[in-house]
Write a protein that holds these residues in place. Structure first.
Motif, short mmCIF file in Angstrom:
data_model
loop_
_atom_site.label_atom_id
_atom_site.label_comp_id
_atom_site.label_asym_id
_atom_site.label_seq_id
_atom_site.Cartn_x
_atom_site.Cartn_y
_atom_site.Cartn_z
N ASP A 409 38.36 41.27 32.32
CA ASP A 409 37.66 42.41 32.84
C ASP A 409 37.41 42.47 34.49
OD1 ASP A 409 35.71 44.20 32.88
OD2 ASP A 409 34.13 43.22 31.73
N VAL A 410 36.20 42.55 35.00
CA VAL A 410 36.13 42.49 36.52
C VAL A 410 35.14 41.44 37.06
CG1 VAL A 410 36.65 44.93 36.69
CG2 VAL A 410 34.11 44.29 36.43
N PRO A 411 35.20 40.82 38.36
CA PRO A 411 34.25 40.13 38.78
C PRO A 411 32.94 40.57 38.50
CG PRO A 411 36.10 40.27 40.38
CD PRO A 411 36.21 41.11 39.42
N VAL A 418 28.51 35.75 41.86
CA VAL A 418 29.37 36.67 41.31
C VAL A 418 30.32 35.44 40.24
CG1 VAL A 418 31.80 37.43 41.32
CG2 VAL A 418 29.92 37.89 43.19
N ALA A 419 30.46 36.09 38.98
CA ALA A 419 30.95 35.39 38.10
C ALA A 419 32.47 35.83 37.76
CB ALA A 419 30.30 35.29 36.80
N VAL A 420 33.37 35.21 37.47
CA VAL A 420 34.65 35.67 37.28
C VAL A 420 35.25 34.83 36.01
CG1 VAL A 420 36.90 35.80 38.20
CG2 VAL A 420 35.41 35.74 39.84
N PHE A 421 35.95 35.70 35.08
CA PHE A 421 36.29 35.24 33.72
C PHE A 421 37.84 35.65 33.79
CE2 PHE A 421 32.23 37.59 33.08
CZ PHE A 421 31.36 36.48 33.00
N ASP A 422 38.48 34.52 33.08
CA ASP A 422 40.06 34.54 32.88
C ASP A 422 39.98 34.60 31.32
OD1 ASP A 422 40.38 31.84 31.56
OD2 ASP A 422 40.78 31.20 33.69
N GLY A 425 39.21 31.77 28.64
CA GLY A 425 37.87 31.29 28.40
C GLY A 425 37.34 30.58 29.63
N GLY A 426 37.94 30.68 30.68
CA GLY A 426 37.63 29.88 32.00
C GLY A 426 36.47 30.78 32.52
N VAL A 427 35.44 30.24 33.38
CA VAL A 427 34.43 30.96 33.97
C VAL A 427 34.24 30.15 35.36
CG1 VAL A 427 31.87 31.46 34.07
CG2 VAL A 427 33.24 31.12 31.58
N SER A 428 34.16 30.86 36.39
CA SER A 428 33.89 30.66 37.84
C SER A 428 32.86 31.20 38.20
CB SER A 428 35.23 30.76 38.48
OG SER A 428 36.37 30.05 38.16
N LEU A 429 31.88 30.41 39.01
CA LEU A 429 30.67 30.91 39.77
C LEU A 429 30.73 30.84 41.15
CD1 LEU A 429 27.99 32.39 39.16
CD2 LEU A 429 27.13 29.78 39.29
N ILE A 430 30.78 31.80 41.77
CA ILE A 430 30.71 31.96 43.35
C ILE A 430 29.41 32.14 43.82
CG2 ILE A 430 31.55 33.32 45.45
CD1 ILE A 430 33.76 33.20 42.14
N ASP A 431 29.01 31.23 44.71
CA ASP A 431 27.72 30.91 44.99
C ASP A 431 27.44 32.15 45.96
OD1 ASP A 431 25.13 30.20 45.12
OD2 ASP A 431 25.70 27.88 45.14
N ARG A 432 25.97 32.24 46.58
CA ARG A 432 25.57 33.37 47.61
C ARG A 432 26.53 33.05 48.85
NH1 ARG A 432 20.58 35.11 45.95
NH2 ARG A 432 19.84 34.07 44.08
N GLY A 434 29.35 32.44 49.17
CA GLY A 434 30.88 32.98 48.88
C GLY A 434 31.83 31.56 48.51
N ARG A 435 31.24 30.35 48.38
CA ARG A 435 31.92 29.35 48.00
C ARG A 435 31.67 29.04 46.45
NH1 ARG A 435 33.51 27.30 52.52
NH2 ARG A 435 32.35 27.53 54.72
N ARG A 436 32.80 28.47 46.01
CA ARG A 436 32.73 28.25 44.55
C ARG A 436 31.89 27.33 44.26
NH1 ARG A 436 38.47 26.95 41.16
NH2 ARG A 436 38.35 25.19 42.65
N ALA A 437 30.98 27.36 43.52
CA ALA A 437 29.82 26.20 42.91
C ALA A 437 30.58 25.42 41.78
CB ALA A 437 28.65 27.17 42.41
N TRP A 438 31.20 26.15 40.82
CA TRP A 438 31.72 25.40 39.91
C TRP A 438 32.75 26.30 38.98
CZ3 TRP A 438 30.40 28.03 35.40
CH2 TRP A 438 29.06 28.35 35.39
N SER A 439 33.83 25.69 38.01
CA SER A 439 34.31 26.35 37.29
C SER A 439 34.18 25.58 35.92
CB SER A 439 35.80 26.32 37.49
OG SER A 439 35.93 27.11 38.72
N VAL A 440 34.31 26.10 34.83
CA VAL A 440 34.26 25.60 33.43
C VAL A 440 35.03 26.36 32.38
CG1 VAL A 440 32.00 26.77 32.67
CG2 VAL A 440 32.84 24.53 31.81
#
Length: 477
Positions: A409-411, A418-422, A425-432, A434-440
């Protein structure tokens, strides 16, 4: 793909044994219903989709090539007990599934390429069309009877199932409905935040309150009458213009028009160029990224430009197509193209109103999805599988991360992040910032847009499970 038919001691097994045609095997059962004995084979044009309908001593062959045959069942001891009485010639090609219902020996209702009621003149050996229906759509289920009405089931254009109740004495369609149809304009939040609003195909507004959402059930809209206007399918947008709330429908398919709500319904307005993406309400107007490579700010009531358009400098080596614009703040939006260019745009009022570029950058890779924005950053994904975070102020780089699998899909912008999906099943959350908060990894792909409740980011996966992750740290629950 249908059960056999039973007519007295006759058992009729339909076989679709050829590419375009089929046959019946006629068997006779003994008095106890056992020991089937094959007595006759009947060829018929087209395939059989349901158990052949019977009434009295008559049995009907309904093929999906439009042909109809009616047989009279004779003596059990006869070597050919099924005698043909009348037939309608088939078409050359299949017209889709075919279903029949025989309320009497001399009457058959058909839902197929030739839908309607046909009456049998057994003395003359003819089938005559009593009532005929055109353009009902492809038949989708066997004919039913409810409240003294013959009910036909068909697939209309798009999704869903159309049901029609027909008066068998007059052939008049007394009622019709479509179940499971998609939203012509998907619902959006109302201006007061207390309901979802949508528009049906006749332009009538639907409002679903919070109480109705909590209760659940069906959303019901009237089907358009012949005299009603026909509103195109497309997203419904809300726009505040001079303190007045306007509703807009943008037809799907890149059509160069927009429909604007007016006092007596809807008015169609021509756009300067067909849009490459869904227009964005912005700066009191409608921002349109055009197929002609320009970007416009238009008055949705007239379709006229409200500011001098953005005309990018032509670059033969970097020819791209606009992606969906992304809102950044009250004054700015981000516009990117798939060639790798990213621009932060504002509207300049003096000396003349015009769309201006406040910041611009070009990536070395192509961009494969529309950007999304946090409070101070722009997030894009490139064809190299990288997630890029750029500072919204000057579009300078903040960070880059490589996805474990292709982008899904799209961010998605959610609650200032911002959440980004692959696809794995990977999920990445980019914080306010602009840095990546975490990936799971949740082990299965995510669908739709995430939802924030408290400190939990809720996700829905393809197996139908809701999963929560803490916004500040990796925590799957």
């Amino acid at each position: 793909p249908c059960p056999p038919a039973r007519l007295g001691r006759f058992l009729i097994v339909a076989e679709n044994d050829r590419i375009a045609d089929g046959r019946w095997r006629v068997l006779v059962l003994d008095d106890g219903g056992a020991k089937p004995r094959a007595v006759q084979t009947v060829d018929h044009p087209g395939w059989t989709w349901a158990a052949p309908p019977t009434s009295g001593s008559s049995i009907w062959a309904i093929g999906d090539r439009g042909g109809i045959q009616v047989f009279s069942a004779g003596d059990y001891a006869s070597p050919n007990p099924f005698r043909p009485i009348a037939r309608l010639s088939p078409d050359a090609e299949s017209s889709g599934p075919a279903f029949g219902y025989a309320p009497s020996e001399r009457e058959i209702w058909i839902d197929a390429g030739r839908s309607g009621r046909f009456d049998l003149d057994d003395e003359g050996g003819k089938l005559e069309g009593k009532y005929r229906f055109a353009d009902l759509g492809t038949a989708s289920a066997p004919i039913q009877v409810a409240a003294k009405r013959v009910v036909l089931s068909n697939r209309p254009p798009g999704d869903g199932v159309a049901l029609r109740g027909v008066d068998p004495t007059t052939g008049k369609i007394e009622w019709q409905t479509v179940l499971g149809a998609p939203w012509p304009s998907p619902p959006i939040a109302s201006a007061d935040g207390e309901a979802l609003v949508a528009v049906d195909r006749a332009g009538r507004r639907l409002r679903i309150s919070r109480a109705e959402l909590m209760q659940g059930g069906f959303a019901v809209a009237l089907l358009p009458k012949p005299s009603d206007p026909r509103i195109p399918d497309g997203p419904l947008l809300g726009l505040n213009r001079g303190g007045k709330e306007l509703e807009l429908i943008v037809p799907r398919g890149g059509v160069g028009e927009v429909w604007t709500s007016v006092s007596n319904g809807w008015a169609k307005m021509e756009l300067p160029s067909p849009p490459t993406a869904t227009p964005l309400p912005w700066a009191g107007g409608l921002f349109v990224a055009g197929e002609d490579g320009r970007a416009y700010l238009v008055d949705p009531s007239t379709g006229r430009s409200e500011a001098e358009p953005l005309v990018p400098e032509f670059d033969r080596d970097r020819m791209g197509r606009w992606l969906e614009p992304a809102p950044l703040d009250a004054d700015s939006i981000v516009l990117a193209d798939d060639a790798g260019r990213i621009r932060r745009l504002t509207v300049q009022d003096e000396p003349a109103r015009r769309i201006t570029v406040q910041a611009e950058t070009t990536l070395e890779q192509r961009i494969i999805a529309a950007p999304a924005c946090t409070a101070s950053a722009v997030v894009v994904v490139t064809n190299a599988g990288d997630v890029r975070s750029l500072a919204a102020r000057d579009l300078s780089p903040i960070g880059a991360w490589t996805l474990a699998a292709p982008l899904l899909d799209v961010p998605r912008a959610v609650d200032g992040r911002v959440a980004v999906f692959d696809a794995s099943g990977g999920v990445s959350l980019i914080d306010r910032d602009g840095r990546r908060a975490w990936s799971v990894s949740i082990g299965t792909p995510v669908v739709g847009t995430p939802l924030v409740r408290g400190e939990i980011l809720w996700l829905l996966d393809r197996s139908g499970r809701a999963r929560g992750a803490h916004r500040a740290r990796e925590l799957a629950v």
